[in-house]
Design an enzyme around this catalytic site. Sequence first.
Site, PDB file in Angstrom:
ATOM      1  N   LYS A   1      -6.309  -4.436   7.326  1.00 20.33           N
ATOM      2  CA  LYS A   1      -6.616  -3.010   7.117  1.00 20.33           C
ATOM      3  C   LYS A   1      -7.590  -2.571   8.200  1.00 20.33           C
ATOM      4  O   LYS A   1      -8.546  -3.285   8.526  1.00 20.33           O
ATOM      5  CB  LYS A   1      -7.233  -2.862   5.733  1.00 20.33           C
ATOM      6  CG  LYS A   1      -7.543  -1.444   5.277  1.00 20.33           C
ATOM      7  CD  LYS A   1      -8.048  -1.488   3.811  1.00 20.33           C
ATOM      8  CE  LYS A   1      -8.358  -0.105   3.278  1.00 20.33           C
ATOM      9  NZ  LYS A   1      -8.881  -0.170   1.893  1.00 20.33           N
TER      10      LYS A   1
ATOM     11  N   SER B   1      -6.618   2.769  -1.396  1.00 17.96           N
ATOM     12  CA  SER B   1      -6.639   3.126  -0.002  1.00 17.96           C
ATOM     13  C   SER B   1      -5.977   2.067   0.892  1.00 17.96           C
ATOM     14  O   SER B   1      -5.770   2.320   2.078  1.00 17.96           O
ATOM     15  CB  SER B   1      -8.070   3.364   0.474  1.00 17.96           C
ATOM     16  OG  SER B   1      -8.829   2.206   0.311  1.00 17.96           O
TER      17      SER B   1
ATOM     18  N   SER C   1      -8.697  -0.137  -4.725  1.00 18.21           N
ATOM     19  CA  SER C   1      -7.890   0.054  -3.522  1.00 18.21           C
ATOM     20  C   SER C   1      -7.063  -1.123  -3.033  1.00 18.21           C
ATOM     21  O   SER C   1      -6.311  -0.960  -2.076  1.00 18.21           O
ATOM     22  CB  SER C   1      -8.783   0.535  -2.379  1.00 18.21           C
ATOM     23  OG  SER C   1      -9.212   1.856  -2.674  1.00 18.21           O
TER      24      SER C   1
END
Lengths: 96, 514, 489
Positions: free
Chosen positions: B79, B154, B178
């Site tokens: 990420k 997210s 997330s």
Amino acid sequence: MAITRADVEKVSLLARLQLTGPELETMTSELAQIVTYVDQLGEVDTEGVEPMAHAVEVSNVFAADEVQPSLPREQALANAPRRNERGYLVPPVLGG
Amino acid sequence: MSLTELSASEALELFVKGEVTSAALTRACLDRIESHDEQVGAFLRVDAEAALARAADIDAQRLAGKPLGRLAGLPVAVKDVLCDRQTRTTCASRMLENFRPPYDSTVVANLKAAGAVLIGRTNMDEFAMGGSTENSAFQLTRNPWDLQRAPGGSSGGAAACVAARMAPLSIGTDTGGSIRQPAGLCGVVGLKPTYGRVSRFGLVAFASSLDQIGPLATNTKDVALLLEAIAGHDPRDATSLNVPVPNYSESIHRPLTGLRLGIVREHFGAGLNEEVEQAVRNALRVYESLGAEVKEISLPHSKYAVATYYVIAPSEASSNLARYDGVHYGHRADQAEVLAELAAEQEQLEATGDQRTLENLDTSLVRMYRRSRAEGFGPEVKRRIMLGAYALSAGYYDAYYLKALKVRRLIRQDFDAAFEQVDLVVGPVTSEPAFKLGEMTDDPLAMYLIDLYTVSANLAGIPGISLPCGFTQSGLPVGLQLQAPPLAEETLLRGAHMYEQATDWHTHKPPALL
Amino acid sequence: MPQPYTTIIGLEVHVQLATASKLFCRCSTQFGAAPNTQTCPVCIGLPGSLPVMNRRAFELSLQTAVALNCNIPEFTKWDRKQYFYPDLPKGYQISQFDLPMSADGYLEISDSEDRFETKQIRILRAHLEEDAGKSVHDEVAGKADSEIDLNRTGTPLLEIVSEPDMRSALEARTYLQELKLLLTYIGVSDCNMQEGSLRVDANVNLHLEKDNQRIATPIVEIKNMNSFRAVEHAIDYEVLRQYRVWQKTGNRLGDSPKQTRGWDDVAGKTLGQRSKEESSDYRYFPDPDLVPVITPAKRVEEVRASLGELPAVLRTRLTDEHSLSEYDADVLVNQGRPVLDFFLQVAESSSNYKGACNWVTQEVLRVLKEQEKTIDQLPLTAENLAGLMAAIETGILPKARGKDAFDLMQADGINATEAIHKLGIEQVDQSQLETLCQELLDANPQIVADLQEGRQQAVGALIGQAKKRNPNIDPGLFRKICLELVSRT
């Protein structure tokens, strides 16, 4: 506690955000809605309850006082939006 | 069978034996990314050349008989919120669009030391704030199971790339759900460790007391492997726990006998999608058939969890994001524009004779800050900064921030009490399956309520995992969440694995991307 | 004539702690490095960076707080103080808000010239926080940029806040001198205002009486004072200025917000600094990246025991136990630990505190000043000085020659015996003296006659002659012998 447009303007300066007129309107109503929602925390009886600022109950974590190499200046300044040879440049801090 | 259909553990075994090269694995992933990511949008950046060079290095290491790390040769997606000195770290924000950190985060350093091939940087909600990855400043990510729907957030990109078999492993972060929520919506396995289990050094902070980094993969064994590689004490993170890392990938094979599962009374009310509930209850029956006992427990303060979270997280975020002021790094507004804007305002105020506003007109420095941040941040980030600054401001601190910290302790105490009666808390990870892109974007509060089942674990600091437990009629994945006491990741993984072994949800692949 | 007002002064002192590395990272704290060469992701506040507390910084703070007689609570934590400024890269300063590491202490001040009575200045709190960077403003007004140097960000600072217990600029200066003495004694800082390792802000206002009511004027914070002298002058100026303002406006505490003024050393006045309407709402909250520090009472006691004798205690010991004058005790203690340790060694070796005091305060300090040396650079050892004192005491070295011997010893690093030998000083025994005396008396009948008539001062000339013959004679003894011989005739 109802959040007003004036509150939002004040907070936007505190938070160094610039909001246009329409943005201020939207932000005020959105924040008002959220604040109303979180206001329900007031219902909870927290008498005698210690606040929990950390998720871990750790204390006394230290590092030894030993110097280690710093970043070379070029690397330190590499991401600066404006800089000269020595340092970061910003609009004058006083006045202006 | 394509190499991308191998699990990480399978690939690793073949690699170690010399039956498959890292170059081949990496090439296979890169090919799949090339053919499918235009549709999915999981990756912000892929550096194929660097990845293949790295894979070649690892292959050479193996041939030379050098010691290999526990992730040797495996492609891993990361990420775009973890610092890696070899690439930009944008957090999917214009504010950091061109930011190149001069250092590696501990997790990235650990991955590199373990021999992983970092294949690309995944899309996310800006600064990890969001539940759909729609808050990314750069692109949309689509749910591989239905490209019209969101992958969750997210860590949407991290979940989607694994679901789409573009990488066998990915690293996400979880502050309010997330990792677990997008894992659930994308039909993969995602784990949020105990707070402090994994070092946060180099993780661009959203909410410091809630953020944790964690693994995603298609199955529990791979998640265990990846967790082992990233967990551990770090002297550069004062909140990281100084406890040894168990051998998760070994212990995972031992099923739990006499397992007591708790279902939360308060989580099964109105508002829970019928199909989701059905899939979860089916899962409970599977557990029972494996010898587990299911009892009802209560987490009396769970209804306040979202409110508590949405005071604490934005408060910490407003502080953590204060450093983005355009001075030392990040986006800075154009100086000429700033001065022109001020000059125009000054003129106008002088014309109307508004002395007071004129006196309080921003200096050029203050206006530079305000414009830089207004230009650099998206609407959700601004909303949370505003909310947080408000909650911490004079006069409101006691009623909001301090109050939330107290309710947080009560939430933690609820779990402590529950874990005296049960070993794992089990339930849905979301109340609805994947929603359509654009469906929630007009209603910030509705978006916040998606976090209903996941925020409590972050508030309490306990670990949680989401794994697939079924599908809706329309083929959307349903996730099952397990939560365990602090540092009981082994129990979590064993509990998840035993279910996984008794089912085959984890073998399903998104039909749209075959 | 009594003053129409009372001056109320409180001082806020920021002390840079003498650690090798910064408070939350391992960058060097060395003064004078080229700009931005002592920074790292942590002190630059790069995304993802995290602070970890420097153990030594906390220990030095603890030592200081104990030396200042503070109460050390068992639990302490750090908070974020939030504001935007280019020299504050994180947008917040890590400091301590509601649970500082120490509170409620005091520092005793006294004046050897008795211009004020000995008193204890209460210390409200002392807490540990990080320093900010520096901005250099280009002189071309308004147009040019400010240049930021982050070398200083993250340096550990101990903020020591006094109660407004000082009543004159002199008391303020004395407080600062005493504080500096204490801090340099325990070695927590070098307290060098020129290098910025000690900074002072003064809060000043007046209390006056009007219509039988006690009134307070608004408090003014004075900044930008670069020496203790400047602090004294600034306060003196400010007090007069405030009185003039009071007479003109009658403004009281609360009527206007707290003002900040900067001291202009060149002009010799304080100047108002532009302060905006904008609220300084620091939005303090506990820093989630740092964990609390627990200091059990036992640890506090360990620290107290390890501090050794502090200046105040030392002064008292010298005056009470060893009968030195207050003035002398002050002089010795104020020289700092190295000189004081030297003195104590000499005093203990010679068992003569007064004697050692005289030698150190007169001769040793003179030499150090003349040669611009520090005590550790002086070749003369404490042991050797004690030896010199012993030689004089036993008569091996005539008292009059003591200084000569000293000068040789401090220059060459030799001991008393060697010096005596080098000077050619020999013991002149009684019979030699008598012989010499008789000789000179015989040669100076006039002096003999004067002496017989009771004019004892006439012997002085004889002593002069005797010294010429033999510089080693003890004049006092010679005089005695002469008078005795004369009285016999």
